[in-house]
Scaffold this motif. Sequence first.
Motif, PDB file in Angstrom:
ATOM      1  N   ALA A 107      14.224  -2.994   3.420  1.00 48.94           N
ATOM      2  CA  ALA A 107      13.308  -3.164   2.293  1.00 48.94           C
ATOM      3  C   ALA A 107      12.473  -1.903   2.086  1.00 48.94           C
ATOM      4  O   ALA A 107      12.206  -1.494   0.943  1.00 48.94           O
ATOM      5  N   MET A 108      12.072  -1.276   3.185  1.00 45.10           N
ATOM      6  CA  MET A 108      11.283  -0.054   3.089  1.00 45.10           C
ATOM      7  C   MET A 108      12.088   1.088   2.477  1.00 45.10           C
ATOM      8  O   MET A 108      11.603   1.810   1.595  1.00 45.10           O
ATOM      9  N   VAL A 109      13.328   1.251   2.935  1.00 51.91           N
ATOM     10  CA  VAL A 109      14.168   2.322   2.391  1.00 51.91           C
ATOM     11  C   VAL A 109      14.472   2.067   0.915  1.00 51.91           C
ATOM     12  O   VAL A 109      14.448   2.996   0.096  1.00 51.91           O
ATOM     13  N   ALA A 110      14.718   0.824   0.561  1.00 49.10           N
ATOM     14  CA  ALA A 110      14.978   0.495  -0.847  1.00 49.10           C
ATOM     15  C   ALA A 110      13.767   0.847  -1.709  1.00 49.10           C
ATOM     16  O   ALA A 110      13.908   1.395  -2.817  1.00 49.10           O
ATOM     17  N   GLU A 111      12.569   0.560  -1.207  1.00 50.44           N
ATOM     18  CA  GLU A 111      11.351   0.904  -1.945  1.00 50.44           C
ATOM     19  C   GLU A 111      11.178   2.426  -2.029  1.00 50.44           C
ATOM     20  O   GLU A 111      10.789   2.966  -3.071  1.00 50.44           O
ATOM     21  N   ALA A 112      11.477   3.121  -0.940  1.00 58.86           N
ATOM     22  CA  ALA A 112      11.376   4.584  -0.951  1.00 58.86           C
ATOM     23  C   ALA A 112      12.346   5.192  -1.961  1.00 58.86           C
ATOM     24  O   ALA A 112      11.999   6.134  -2.692  1.00 58.86           O
ATOM     25  N   LYS A 113      13.555   4.651  -2.026  1.00 59.41           N
ATOM     26  CA  LYS A 113      14.545   5.135  -2.996  1.00 59.41           C
ATOM     27  C   LYS A 113      14.081   4.846  -4.420  1.00 59.41           C
ATOM     28  O   LYS A 113      14.288   5.655  -5.330  1.00 59.41           O
ATOM     29  N   ARG A 114      13.465   3.676  -4.620  1.00 58.90           N
ATOM     30  CA  ARG A 114      12.955   3.325  -5.939  1.00 58.90           C
ATOM     31  C   ARG A 114      11.875   4.302  -6.375  1.00 58.90           C
ATOM     32  O   ARG A 114      11.855   4.770  -7.527  1.00 58.90           O
ATOM     33  N   GLY A 168       3.075  -2.465  10.044  1.00 60.88           N
ATOM     34  CA  GLY A 168       2.392  -3.038   8.900  1.00 60.88           C
ATOM     35  C   GLY A 168       3.322  -3.277   7.731  1.00 60.88           C
ATOM     36  O   GLY A 168       4.555  -3.211   7.865  1.00 60.88           O
ATOM     37  N   PRO A 169       2.761  -3.567   6.535  1.00 61.39           N
ATOM     38  CA  PRO A 169       3.576  -3.802   5.346  1.00 61.39           C
ATOM     39  C   PRO A 169       4.274  -2.524   4.870  1.00 61.39           C
ATOM     40  O   PRO A 169       3.896  -1.411   5.253  1.00 61.39           O
ATOM     41  N   VAL A 170       5.255  -2.686   4.002  1.00 57.67           N
ATOM     42  CA  VAL A 170       6.075  -1.571   3.526  1.00 57.67           C
ATOM     43  C   VAL A 170       5.229  -0.445   2.948  1.00 57.67           C
ATOM     44  O   VAL A 170       5.386   0.730   3.331  1.00 57.67           O
ATOM     45  N   ALA A 176       7.829  -0.848  12.464  1.00 57.05           N
ATOM     46  CA  ALA A 176       7.824  -2.316  12.546  1.00 57.05           C
ATOM     47  C   ALA A 176       7.181  -2.855  11.274  1.00 57.05           C
ATOM     48  O   ALA A 176       5.956  -2.875  11.142  1.00 57.05           O
ATOM     49  N   ILE A 177       8.022  -3.268  10.321  1.00 59.89           N
ATOM     50  CA  ILE A 177       7.534  -3.804   9.049  1.00 59.89           C
ATOM     51  C   ILE A 177       7.169  -5.271   9.235  1.00 59.89           C
ATOM     52  O   ILE A 177       8.007  -6.098   9.590  1.00 59.89           O
ATOM     53  N   GLY A 201      13.254  -5.521   7.362  1.00 66.90           N
ATOM     54  CA  GLY A 201      12.084  -4.808   6.884  1.00 66.90           C
ATOM     55  C   GLY A 201      12.360  -3.335   6.658  1.00 66.90           C
ATOM     56  O   GLY A 201      11.878  -2.734   5.683  1.00 66.90           O
ATOM     57  N   LEU A 202      13.153  -2.738   7.555  1.00 67.99           N
ATOM     58  CA  LEU A 202      13.528  -1.332   7.376  1.00 67.99           C
ATOM     59  C   LEU A 202      14.309  -1.133   6.080  1.00 67.99           C
ATOM     60  O   LEU A 202      14.067  -0.167   5.330  1.00 67.99           O
TER      61      LEU A 202
END
Length: 353
Positions: A342-349, A300-302, A230-231, A339-340
């Motif tokens: 955004a989290m995956v995009a950040e993980a890929k980055r 929480g946040p990403v 839960a982002i 939010g999910l």
Amino acid sequence: MNRLTNATGGERRWWGVMPILPAPVMGGIAKQMEAIGFEGCFSLQIYGPPFVPMAAVAAMTDTLKVSTGIAVAGTRSPVETAFAAMELDTISQGRFVLGLGTSLHSAICGIYGEPKRKLLTHLREVVKVVRYVNANAHKGMEPIHGEYFNAEWTEMMLTAPPVREEIPIWIAALKDKLTSLALEISNGLMVHALWTVDYTVQKKAFIEAELARFGRSRSDVEINAWPWIAINDDKQQAINDSRATVAGYAGYKEYETFFDAVGFGDMARACQLAAGEHGNVDSVIDNVSDEMVEAFVKCGPVDEVLDKIEPFWDVVDSLCPMTPYRNLTMEQLTSYNSGLYAMVAEAKRRQAG
């Protein structure tokens, strides 16, 4: 910077859950998944068969893998399951993964009206029949006689050759016996969303020992976890929004031994509901503490959540993050789903950098 890898030294792979929506909306979500870099997406069997939505997604995508997460083995003939898998593999041009699971007796018998069977024995037989049909329907098949399935193949015509004579089969598991079966006979193990980060790390030795017992290597089986996430920058709001989902799962008597094993048996028993009452968890939500929510849902946040789920990658090859869903509005679900992504995009980055 150290390269970020999964448990087998490969690229970290991300999957998502596809909601059942009008085709154009599903197509838009699927294209977004492709753009972000998702490996694939799953369709759940809540009640109806999960093959239909994956056919729609396959028709609107080019690289995204499609899978049933899960197709309940006991709700249809294994022959129908085999041909549904082959047809989806044709539609997707070889991008299909057949995800199977047992579900619970209360669902198989109480919802679908199917007879009570030994669930693991039945699932083993289903996998055997599906693989046999997949490999031989275009060549000719010998009669099969099993504990639950018998077929002489009368009136059976030879079919066109499949795209692949062996479609990957992943099995979803919660407890040790089904986990062991998945490690023995499947191409992939989908661990239940109730497998917390800590529990998953603890099961690494068991997974390795079972693979060795069956003479298989770790690379033979994709291990895929489904963490609830839960982002939300307002962490307490994320915890509150997740409480009903945890209460819902805790309310099943069949899961009591699992909750005992992870230290939340008493709270789970306080959430147990009578048969027929699981659709409404309002009366037991307050029995779930913040600590229990955070054990099963990373809130929480990403950046904070990515740090919390990092230990998964020492055990798994891929993750399929899910949002909590009980008692949430469509607006809330959409926000958490965003939010999910955004989290995956950040993980890929991070992985690329």
